[in-house]
Design a protein around this motif. Structure first.
Motif, short mmCIF file in Angstrom:
data_model
loop_
_atom_site.label_atom_id
_atom_site.label_comp_id
_atom_site.label_asym_id
_atom_site.label_seq_id
_atom_site.Cartn_x
_atom_site.Cartn_y
_atom_site.Cartn_z
N GLU A 254 -32.55 -23.52 84.25
CA GLU A 254 -31.33 -23.99 84.93
C GLU A 254 -31.60 -25.07 85.97
N ALA B 232 -28.34 -20.88 78.27
CA ALA B 232 -28.74 -21.67 79.44
C ALA B 232 -29.09 -23.10 79.03
N LEU C 283 -34.82 -17.97 82.84
CA LEU C 283 -33.48 -18.55 82.98
C LEU C 283 -33.38 -19.43 84.21
N ARG D 249 -29.47 -15.46 75.78
CA ARG D 249 -29.24 -15.99 77.13
C ARG D 249 -30.04 -17.28 77.37
#
Length: 270
Positions: A161, A194, A157, A190
């Protein structure tokens, strides 16, 4: 709370085998029965596992076949979907692609494009694109899971990002009129969330088997994405949702693959 490594291993084993006794899991993972009981107890309390007839299993609607098997299912439909999704990509763009059997076919079709920057958490997608057509590949690290063929978790993640991209192309577990876009695994959901947050435009690829299905985790609503590419027309119960979200619905194989400026799509108002 993020799962422990033993909880992740237990869940992966159950996805492959359906149900197991504590003794079977302990033998498979080479740990004590007590270690398995402790982690299973936590998973049951969270509702992620069920106790059934002296064994444990995943709840109904929360499982899907392992990645290696999904690559062999509905291959022609997924190939057509992959071509249609790839037709929306222009040479030189930055594209995020999550792990999935359908997005693997998208990656194959992207060999028709040149000099893309591709951010992915999928080993197979990275393997297909790396070193070909001038593509640059940025592969997210973290926990690589055999059952999904991709990396998930906090490291993956954080990596995703850091980027900003033109387009996200995402796989999905289910498309529900009531709950929108859904997946079977929280960690995969998730990753998709993202990527949606890091991209100017998002396309979801979903074969007909996903339409009207449900899964355990909600990824997002229809209004948070820009297009769905499928091999089927919009199911009637979903038409008001698609119209309200002003969402493009592209039917792969109905027309020759359209370029970004001439997207083939159905009219949600029909």
């Amino acid at each position: 709370m993020y799962p422990t490594k033993w909880q992740t291993a237990i869940m992966a084993t159950l996805r492959e085998r359906g149900r197991c006794t504590i003794t079977d899991l302990a033998s498979e993972l080479d740990v004590s029965d007590e270690t398995i009981r402790r982690h299973v107890r936590a998973l049951v309390e969270e509702g992620r596992l069920l106790r059934v007839h002296g064994a444990v299993a995943l709840p109904l609607g929360q499982t899907e076949p392992p990645f290696s098997l999904r690559l062999k299912e509905r291959t022609e439909a997924k190939r057509l979907i992959g071509r249609q999704a790839a037709a929306q990509v222009q040479d030189g763009q930055t594209v995020m692609i999550d792990g999935g059997s359908t997005t693997t076919f998208v990656a194959e079709a992207l060999l028709e494009r040149k000099e893309l920057s591709v951010v992915t958490n999928s080993l197979e997608i990275a393997r297909i694109l790396l070193g070909r057509q001038g593509h640059r590949v940025f592969l997210a690290g973290g926990e690589f899971r055999a059952d999904i063929g991709a990396a998930v978790g906090t490291e993956a993640l954080s990596f995703i990002e850091q980027f900003r991209a033109d387009l996200a192309i995402l796989s999905i577990g289910a498309v529900s009129a009531e709950d929108g876009l859904m997946d079977f695994d929280l960690a995969e959901a998730r990753i998709a969330q993202a990527m949606i947050g890091a991209c100017r435009r998002t396309i979801v690829v979903a074969d007909a088997a996903k339409l009207g299905a449900t899964a355990r985790v909600r990824v997002c609503g229809f209004d948070e994405i820009d297009a769905i590419v499928s091999d089927a027309q919009i199911p009637p119960p979903m038409r008001p949702c698609i119209k309200s979200a002003a969402l493009q619905w592209m039917v792969a194989g109905t027309w020759p693959a359209a370029g970004p400026a001439e997207t083939a799509m159905t009219d949600a108002a029909d």
